[in-house]
Design an enzyme around this catalytic site. Structure first.
Site, mmCIF file in Angstrom:
data_model
loop_
_atom_site.group_PDB
_atom_site.id
_atom_site.type_symbol
_atom_site.label_atom_id
_atom_site.label_comp_id
_atom_site.label_asym_id
_atom_site.label_seq_id
_atom_site.Cartn_x
_atom_site.Cartn_y
_atom_site.Cartn_z
ATOM 1 N N ARG A 119 0.852 -1.192 0.000
ATOM 2 C CA ARG A 119 0.000 0.000 0.000
ATOM 3 C C ARG A 119 0.887 1.242 0.000
ATOM 4 O O ARG A 119 1.950 1.255 0.613
ATOM 5 C CB ARG A 119 -0.875 0.036 1.262
ATOM 6 C CG ARG A 119 -2.013 -0.957 1.246
ATOM 7 C CD ARG A 119 -2.935 -0.742 2.436
ATOM 8 N NE ARG A 119 -2.358 -1.193 3.675
ATOM 9 C CZ ARG A 119 -1.812 -0.423 4.590
ATOM 10 N NH1 ARG A 119 -1.774 0.892 4.439
ATOM 11 N NH2 ARG A 119 -1.300 -0.935 5.692
ATOM 12 N N TYR A 268 -1.509 -3.482 -6.836
ATOM 13 C CA TYR A 268 -1.271 -4.307 -5.657
ATOM 14 C C TYR A 268 -2.289 -4.122 -4.538
ATOM 15 O O TYR A 268 -2.599 -3.001 -4.149
ATOM 16 C CB TYR A 268 0.131 -4.022 -5.102
ATOM 17 C CG TYR A 268 0.634 -5.176 -4.267
ATOM 18 C CD1 TYR A 268 1.112 -6.322 -4.886
ATOM 19 C CD2 TYR A 268 0.587 -5.153 -2.888
ATOM 20 C CE1 TYR A 268 1.546 -7.410 -4.138
ATOM 21 C CE2 TYR A 268 1.020 -6.228 -2.126
ATOM 22 C CZ TYR A 268 1.502 -7.354 -2.762
ATOM 23 O OH TYR A 268 1.926 -8.432 -2.022
ATOM 24 N N GLY A 269 -2.754 -5.220 -3.984
ATOM 25 C CA GLY A 269 -3.502 -5.284 -2.717
ATOM 26 C C GLY A 269 -4.436 -4.127 -2.427
ATOM 27 O O GLY A 269 -5.320 -3.805 -3.213
ATOM 28 N N GLY A 270 -4.204 -3.524 -1.283
ATOM 29 C CA GLY A 270 -5.090 -2.462 -0.818
ATOM 30 C C GLY A 270 -5.171 -1.264 -1.757
ATOM 31 O O GLY A 270 -6.106 -0.467 -1.686
ATOM 32 N N LYS A 277 -9.575 -1.981 1.798
ATOM 33 C CA LYS A 277 -9.305 -0.836 2.675
ATOM 34 C C LYS A 277 -10.081 0.413 2.222
ATOM 35 O O LYS A 277 -10.583 1.183 3.038
ATOM 36 C CB LYS A 277 -7.808 -0.534 2.696
ATOM 37 C CG LYS A 277 -6.949 -1.721 3.076
ATOM 38 C CD LYS A 277 -7.262 -2.225 4.460
ATOM 39 C CE LYS A 277 -6.265 -3.294 4.881
ATOM 40 N NZ LYS A 277 -6.580 -3.845 6.200
ATOM 41 N N HIS A 297 -11.125 -1.881 11.536
ATOM 42 C CA HIS A 297 -10.028 -2.764 11.127
ATOM 43 C C HIS A 297 -9.893 -3.861 12.190
ATOM 44 O O HIS A 297 -8.968 -3.835 12.998
ATOM 45 C CB HIS A 297 -8.756 -1.906 11.028
ATOM 46 C CG HIS A 297 -7.598 -2.582 10.381
ATOM 47 N ND1 HIS A 297 -6.300 -2.214 10.620
ATOM 48 C CD2 HIS A 297 -7.527 -3.588 9.490
ATOM 49 C CE1 HIS A 297 -5.482 -2.969 9.896
ATOM 50 N NE2 HIS A 297 -6.206 -3.808 9.210
ATOM 51 N N SER A 319 -1.649 -3.316 11.030
ATOM 52 C CA SER A 319 -1.311 -4.258 9.966
ATOM 53 C C SER A 319 -0.140 -5.157 10.360
ATOM 54 O O SER A 319 0.822 -4.692 10.975
ATOM 55 C CB SER A 319 -0.934 -3.492 8.700
ATOM 56 O OG SER A 319 -1.995 -2.648 8.347
ATOM 57 N N ALA A 320 -0.261 -6.438 9.951
ATOM 58 C CA ALA A 320 0.817 -7.418 10.125
ATOM 59 C C ALA A 320 1.248 -7.643 11.574
ATOM 60 O O ALA A 320 2.418 -7.805 11.874
ATOM 61 C CB ALA A 320 2.017 -7.064 9.245
ATOM 62 N N CYS A 321 0.283 -7.643 12.495
ATOM 63 C CA CYS A 321 0.560 -7.998 13.896
ATOM 64 C C CYS A 321 0.128 -9.425 14.174
ATOM 65 O O CYS A 321 0.056 -9.835 15.324
ATOM 66 C CB CYS A 321 -0.241 -7.101 14.832
ATOM 67 S SG CYS A 321 0.568 -5.583 15.240
ATOM 68 N N GLY A 322 -0.242 -10.162 13.141
ATOM 69 C CA GLY A 322 -0.676 -11.540 13.355
ATOM 70 C C GLY A 322 -2.175 -11.648 13.557
ATOM 71 O O GLY A 322 -2.651 -12.579 14.206
ATOM 72 N N LYS A 323 -2.929 -10.700 12.998
ATOM 73 C CA LYS A 323 -4.393 -10.753 13.142
ATOM 74 C C LYS A 323 -4.956 -12.031 12.535
ATOM 75 O O LYS A 323 -5.832 -12.677 13.098
ATOM 76 C CB LYS A 323 -5.001 -9.536 12.430
ATOM 77 C CG LYS A 323 -5.804 -8.740 13.366
ATOM 78 C CD LYS A 323 -6.350 -7.415 12.999
ATOM 79 C CE LYS A 323 -7.149 -7.229 11.777
ATOM 80 N NZ LYS A 323 -6.503 -6.329 10.829
ATOM 81 N N ASN A 325 -3.441 -14.863 12.162
ATOM 82 C CA ASN A 325 -3.106 -16.000 13.021
ATOM 83 C C ASN A 325 -4.037 -16.069 14.230
ATOM 84 O O ASN A 325 -4.487 -17.138 14.612
ATOM 85 C CB ASN A 325 -1.652 -15.914 13.508
ATOM 86 C CG ASN A 325 -0.663 -16.087 12.373
ATOM 87 O OD1 ASN A 325 -1.060 -16.279 11.222
ATOM 88 N ND2 ASN A 325 0.619 -16.028 12.679
ATOM 89 N N ASP A 344 -9.867 -9.422 9.093
ATOM 90 C CA ASP A 344 -9.320 -8.084 8.849
ATOM 91 C C ASP A 344 -10.294 -6.934 9.121
ATOM 92 O O ASP A 344 -9.879 -5.905 9.628
ATOM 93 C CB ASP A 344 -8.810 -8.004 7.404
ATOM 94 C CG ASP A 344 -7.879 -6.820 7.167
ATOM 95 O OD1 ASP A 344 -7.072 -6.518 8.065
ATOM 96 O OD2 ASP A 344 -7.972 -6.192 6.103
ATOM 97 N N ASN A 437 6.093 -8.431 2.274
ATOM 98 C CA ASN A 437 4.648 -8.165 2.182
ATOM 99 C C ASN A 437 4.001 -9.064 1.124
ATOM 100 O O ASN A 437 2.970 -8.719 0.567
ATOM 101 C CB ASN A 437 4.396 -6.691 1.859
ATOM 102 C CG ASN A 437 2.927 -6.304 2.021
ATOM 103 O OD1 ASN A 437 2.234 -6.801 2.922
ATOM 104 N ND2 ASN A 437 2.421 -5.445 1.139
ATOM 105 N N SER A 438 4.611 -10.209 0.826
ATOM 106 C CA SER A 438 3.981 -11.119 -0.140
ATOM 107 C C SER A 438 2.715 -11.692 0.498
ATOM 108 O O SER A 438 2.608 -11.782 1.729
ATOM 109 C CB SER A 438 4.951 -12.219 -0.544
ATOM 110 O OG SER A 438 5.433 -12.887 0.599
ATOM 111 N N ARG A 439 1.769 -12.061 -0.342
ATOM 112 C CA ARG A 439 0.426 -12.356 0.173
ATOM 113 C C ARG A 439 -0.169 -13.616 -0.416
ATOM 114 O O ARG A 439 0.154 -14.008 -1.532
ATOM 115 C CB ARG A 439 -0.513 -11.190 -0.196
ATOM 116 C CG ARG A 439 -0.105 -9.842 0.353
ATOM 117 C CD ARG A 439 -0.521 -9.690 1.773
ATOM 118 N NE ARG A 439 -0.153 -8.392 2.316
ATOM 119 C CZ ARG A 439 -0.894 -7.748 3.230
ATOM 120 N NH1 ARG A 439 -2.023 -8.263 3.660
ATOM 121 N NH2 ARG A 439 -0.490 -6.592 3.709
HETATM 122 C C1 OXD Z 1 -3.248 -4.277 6.049
HETATM 123 C C2 OXD Z 1 -3.801 -5.450 5.352
HETATM 124 O O1 OXD Z 1 -2.318 -3.636 5.532
HETATM 125 O O2 OXD Z 1 -4.723 -6.072 5.908
HETATM 126 O O3 OXD Z 1 -3.743 -3.968 7.139
HETATM 127 O O4 OXD Z 1 -3.367 -5.755 4.246
HETATM 128 MN MN MN Z 2 -5.481 -5.094 7.607
#
Ligand code: OXD
Ligand code: MN
Length: 639
Positions: A119, A268-270, A277, A297, A319-323, A325, A344, A437-439
C-alpha cells in the site's frame, strides 16, 4: 439502436426520478434518452461480454461515463462465474503473468513489478470540500498522521492528468460485488471498473462478485470504484513481469460524500482491490458515521469455552501484527475452541435487542505469507491449498510456494527455489526468498475453522473488543479497560511497531489509533465522538481489552510464547493476577515481568500520549477522552 420519435417530446421523468430508479422503473421517454446518452458516450467501444442495457440505469450511466473518460478498447461485464475465472486464468498463464503451482489444485503465483509491492500511504487521499472533514485541527506545526487531505480542486487536476485515455488498448472490466452476504441489511454494494485482470481474479476471491448484485441494486446505491494500472497502450516503458503499473503516478483518492474511489498506477492489494481498505474501511466508516454503525479494522472470532458457551470477539491490531493467526487460533487448552468469522475488517451495528452485531464484509483472506506455516497457522495453510493466488512469494521446483517461515517444512533440502524476483535462491541466502509483504488470497469458506454463521445476514453478537499492538516494552500481556470511554481512550492511544504492509522503513513504535491510522475516512475527533455516542439505551456496549504478546525481556526474547477471574486494578486497567491464567504446558513464564507496569516507562508514555493527543487530535479531542487522559495521568503519577 432504433431512434425513438419520443426523443423529440419533452423529457417527462424528473432528474430525481431518474437518479433514484433502476432502468425498469422509469418512464419510456427517459429510457430512450438514457439509451441515447449511454450509446453516444460509448462511441465505438464494444461490449465484449454481457449486455450493458440490461443493467440498472445508474450503472449504465456510470460505466458509460467512465468508459468515455478512460477509452478502453472494450468493456467486459463480469459475472463472477468459475467459467469466467478459468478463461481469464488461462489467458494470464499463456501471457506469463500467472504460474500454476502444480502441487496444488488451482493455485497460482503472480510476480509483480518489484516497484509495486505494498500500500502507498503517502499517495492515498481523502477528497473533501472542507479540510476538517478529513483531518483534525492539529496543533500548529503538527502534520496530521490520520487522514491525508486533498481539495476537490486539486483532485480535479490530478484526475485530469491521469485518467483521460488511461485504459487505451486495454479491456475495462465491470465487477459487481457485495461487501457482506448478498442482501444482508448490513451489506453494501460496489461496482469496480478496472483494467487489471489480476484484480478481477482477486476481487472474485476477496468479495462476492455476483450478477444478483444487479437485482439488489434496484433500491440501493453503490460505491463507485474506478481503478486503472495507469499504463495505456502502446506502452512507452518496459513492463516488468507482465505487471503493468505506473509507480511514479500512483494516486488513491476517495470522495466520501460521493461514495467514490479513484485509484491509479498500482495493481497491488489495498491499492487496487478497492473493496478492502478503500471501501470497507475509508468509505464505509463515513457511511457508518452517517447511519450509526461502525466499520473497523478488526478480526471477528467465536471462542467456545469448555462449558459449551460461545463468545464473539472483535479485535483491532495494526497491519501485520498476526491478526490472521489470531483469527484462526487453535487453543492448546483442552475443551476450548476458536472459529473464525473474519480476519481483517468488521462492520458492526447495534441490533434492536441492544447487542452489537458484526459481519465480515469480505469473502476471502488477503494474508501476509511470510511467517505463515503449519506451526504458526495451520488453519490458514489449510485454507490456501486450492483456489488461491499467491503474490510475490517464492516457488520450488516441485510447484510449491515458499517463504520465510517454511524452512522446516521443506522436505528435500536440495529442492530448487526461485525467489520472488525470479532468481535462483538457496536456503541460507542472505536476501529473503519472498517479499516481506507477499500475500495469499484465499476464499474464506475454505478455512477449516470458518464459523458456520460467518455469512449469517444478521451477523454475530460481539461481547468484547480487543485492542493490541507490537509493544516490545512496558505494556502488560492483557488488561481490561475501566469502561466504554476508557476503552475508546485506550484504542485512541494504540501504538505498534511498523510493518512491511506499507512503505515504512525500519522498526519504530508508531501511533496507530484504533489500528485505523492508514484507513481513517474522516476527522479522527469526530470518529471518537461517534464511538462515544453509541453508548446509549438500549445499546449494551461490549467490554474493551488491551493485549500485548510482543513484550520482550531485557535479553530481547518474547516473554509470552504464543497466542495461546481473579484480578487486580492498575493505573492502565484491570489485570489478571498470577494463577488466574492457565499456563500449563507453556514452560517457564516470567509472570511478574510480563504483567508489570514499570513506573518510569508509563510516566514517560503518559507524557508522550498527552503530546500525541494534543498535537494530533487538537481541539477536536472529545471532552470524554480528555477526562480519561487526565484520570489516567493521575493514576500513573501515583505509581
Ligand atoms: C493491512 C492489510 O495492511 O490487511 O492492514 O493488508
Ligand atoms: Mn489489515
Amino acid at each position: 439502436m432504433t431512434t425513438n420519435p419520443n426523443l423529440l417530446t419533452p423529457f417527462k421523468a424528473t432528474k430525481a426520478d431518474v437518479e433514484s430508479s433502476s432502468l425498469r422503473q422509469i418512464s419510456e421517454d427517459a429510457f430512450y434518452v438514457i439509451n441515447e446518452v449511454v450509446t453516444r458516450r460509448l462511441g465505438h467501444i464494444p461490449i465484449l461480454k454481457g449486455d450493458l442495457h440490461d443493467l440498472p440505469y445508474k450503472v449504465q450511466r456510470f460505466v458509460a461515463e467512465k468508459a468515455e473518460l478512460m477509452r478502453p478498447r472494450g468493456i467486459f461485464i463480469c459475472d463472477g462465474s468459475q467459467h469466467e475465472a478459468e478463461q481469464i486464468i488461462s489467458k494470464l498463464i499463456e501471457r506469463g503473468m500467472l504460474t500454476p503451482l502444480a502441487a496444488y489444485e488451482n493455485n497460482y503465483l503472480c510476480r509483480t513489478d518489484p516497484k509495486d509491492v505494498a500500500r502507498v500511504e503517502s499517495k492515498t487521499w481523502m477528497v473533501t470540500p472542507d479540510k476538517y472533514q478529513t483531518v483534525t485541527h492539529t496543533a500548529p506545526g503538527a502534520e496530521p498522521i490520520m487522514g491525508h487531505w486533498m481539495s476537490p480542486f486539486e483532485f480535479g487536476g490530478e484526475l485530469d492528468s491521469r485518467f483521460p485515455g488511461c485504459m487505451a488498448g486495454r479491456i475495462m472490466y465491470v465487477i459487481p460485488f457485495s461487501m457482506g452476504p448478498l442482501g444482508s441489511p448490513l451489506s453494501k454494494i460496489g461496482i469496480q471498473l478496472t483494467d487489471s485482470n489480476y484484480v478481477v481474479l482477486s476481487m472474485r476471491i476477496m468479495t462476492r462478485v455476483n450478477p444478483d448484485v444487479w437485482e439488489v441494486l434496484g433500491n440501493n446505491d453503490f460505491v463507485r470504484c474506478i481503478h486503472s494500472v495507469g499504463l495505456p497502450r502502446p506502452v512507452k516503458q518496459r513492463v516488468i513481469n507482465h505487471w503493468p503499473c505506473n509507480p511514479e503516478r500512483v494516486l488513491i483518492a476517495h470522495r466520501p460524500s460521493e461514495r467514490e474511489i479513484w485509484s491509479f498506477g498500482s495493481g497491488y492489494g489495498g491499492n487496487s482491490l478497492l473493496g478492502k481498505k478503500c471501501f470497507a474501511l475509508r468509505i464505509a466508516s463515513n457511511i457508518a458515521h452517517d447511519e450509526g454503525w461502525l466499520a473497523e479494522h478488526m478480526l471477528i472470532m467465536g471462542v467456545t469455552r469448555p462449558n459449551g458457551k460461545e463468545h464473539f470477539i472483535a479485535a483491532a491490531f495494526p497491519s501485520a501484527c498476526g491478526k490472521t493467526n489470531l483469527a484462526m487460533l487453535e487453543p492448546t487448552l483442552p475443551g476450548w475452541k476458536v472459529r473464525c468469522v473474519g480476519d481483517d475488517i468488521a462492520w458492526m451495528k447495534f441490533g434492536e435487542d441492544g447487542r452489537l452485531y458484526a459481519i465480515n464484509p469480505e469473502a476471502g483472506f488477503f494474508g501476509v505469507a511470510p511467517g505463515t506455516s503449519n506451526k504458526t497457522n495451520p488453519m490458514a495453510v489449510g485454507t490456501f491449498q486450492k483456489n488461491s493466488i499467491f503474490t510475490n512469494v517464492a516457488e520450488t521446483s516441485e510447484g510449491r510456494y515458499y517463504w520465510e517461515g517454511l524452512e522446516d517444512e521443506i522436505k528435500d533440502k536440495n529442492v530448487e527455489i526461485t525467489d520472488w524476483l525470479g532468481n535462483p535462491w538457496k536456503l541460507g541466502d542472505a536476501t529473503p526468498a519472498a517479499h516481506p509483504n507477499s500475500r495469499f488470497a484465499a476464499p474464506a469458506k475454505q478455512c477449516p475453522i470458518i464459523h458456520p454463521d460467518w455469512e449469517s445476514p444478521e451477523g454475530v453478537p460481539i461481547e468484547a473488543i480487543i485492542f493490541g499492538g507490537r509493544r516490545p516494552d512496558g505494556v502488560p500481556l492483557v488488561f481490561e479497560t475501566f469502561g466504554w470511554h476508557h476503552g475508546i481512550f485506550t484504542g485512541a492511544c494504540l501504538k505498534s511497531e511498523t510493518t512491511a504492509a506499507a512503505e515504512h522503513k525500519g522498526k519504530n513504535v508508531m501511533h496507530d489509533p484504533m489500528a485505523m491510522r492508514p484507513f481513517m475516512g474522516y476527522n479522527f475527533g469526530k470518529y471518537l465522538d461517534h464511538w462515544i455516542s453509541l453508548e446509549k439505551a438500549p445499546h449494551k456496549v461490549p467490554k474493551i481489552y488491551h493485549v500485548n504478546w510482543f513484550r520482550k525481556s531485557k535479553e530481547g526474547k518474547f516473554l509470552w510464547p504464543g497466542f495461546g477471574d481473579n484480578i487486580r486494578d492498575t493505573a492502565v486497567g484491570v489485570i489478571p493476577s498470577q494463577g488466574s491464567i492457565n499456563l500449563d504446558g507453556l514452560g517457564d513464564i516470567n509472570w511478574d515481568e510480563l504483567m508489570s507496569l514499570p513506573a518510569d516507562y508509563w510516566k514517560q508514555d503518559a507524557k508522550e500520549v498527552r503530546k500525541f493527543l494534543e498535537d494530533q487530535v487538537g481541539s477536536d479531542l472529545p471532552n470524554e477522552i480528555r477526562e480519561e487522559l487526565e484520570s489516567q495521568e493521575k493514576r500513573i503519577e501515583a505509581l
